[in-house]
Design a protein around this motif. Sequence first.
Motif, short mmCIF file in Angstrom:
data_model
loop_
_atom_site.label_atom_id
_atom_site.label_comp_id
_atom_site.label_asym_id
_atom_site.label_seq_id
_atom_site.Cartn_x
_atom_site.Cartn_y
_atom_site.Cartn_z
N MET A 2 101.85 -24.36 -77.55
CA MET A 2 101.35 -25.53 -76.84
C MET A 2 101.14 -26.63 -77.86
N GLU A 3 101.63 -27.82 -77.54
CA GLU A 3 101.44 -28.97 -78.42
C GLU A 3 100.68 -30.04 -77.65
N ILE A 4 99.61 -30.54 -78.27
CA ILE A 4 98.86 -31.61 -77.64
C ILE A 4 98.70 -32.76 -78.63
N ARG A 5 98.82 -33.96 -78.11
CA ARG A 5 98.66 -35.18 -78.89
C ARG A 5 97.41 -35.89 -78.37
N PRO A 151 89.36 -33.96 -77.68
CA PRO A 151 88.76 -34.68 -76.55
C PRO A 151 89.45 -34.32 -75.24
N LYS A 152 88.68 -33.97 -74.25
CA LYS A 152 89.23 -33.56 -72.95
C LYS A 152 89.91 -34.72 -72.23
N ARG A 153 89.54 -35.95 -72.53
CA ARG A 153 90.14 -37.10 -71.84
C ARG A 153 91.63 -37.21 -72.12
N ALA A 159 94.40 -26.17 -68.92
CA ALA A 159 95.53 -25.58 -69.64
C ALA A 159 95.14 -25.27 -71.08
N VAL A 160 94.44 -26.19 -71.73
CA VAL A 160 94.01 -25.97 -73.11
C VAL A 160 93.03 -24.81 -73.17
N ARG A 161 92.05 -24.79 -72.27
CA ARG A 161 91.06 -23.70 -72.25
C ARG A 161 91.75 -22.35 -72.06
N ASN A 162 92.67 -22.27 -71.12
CA ASN A 162 93.38 -21.00 -70.87
C ASN A 162 94.21 -20.59 -72.08
#
Length: 170
Positions: A2-5, A151-153, A159-162
């Motif tokens: 998983m990639e998050i920006r 930051p959750k915003r 998805a991140v929590r899971n």
Amino acid sequence: MMEIRYELTEEDVVAFNVYHVKNSNIGRNSLRWQRLASPLIFLLFAYLLSIFTEIPAAPLLSTFTITAVIWVLFYPKYFYWHITRQVRKMLKEGKNEGLIGEHVLKMQKKGITDSTQNGETIVNWEAIKSFKEDIGHFYLYNSAISAYIIPKREVNADAVRNHLKKWLTL
């Protein structure tokens, strides 16, 4: 994988520090001690002042009792305001280019890779000491006093929590 920006702001760093102090034993004990010890010192001072001066005890004790009650009621707000102010000062005085700004966080089987304009850090899942969250953020503690702040915003929180629960074995 998983990639998050996301963009980490000064407000996010302040929120982490306040969260950490509110939820650490040392922070809670410090607040409790300062909140209760100071009023006792006020009252002791009033008592000693009445003994060593000609000032009557009743007005002194009532004045200092009111001061003590106000202190107990409002000191927590001041305590957290002071922490916020100190964190902001530290952020302004130091070099924090890798902390504040754009982050790309990759969560993979082997661990986390955090990329910023200043470089990249790679951490195995075993190095994550704890996973915490509040209303606006996820915190992946990599030591007793520092964490990856997400930051959750900026992300799909569920998805991140899971994904984190899938990899973390805390």
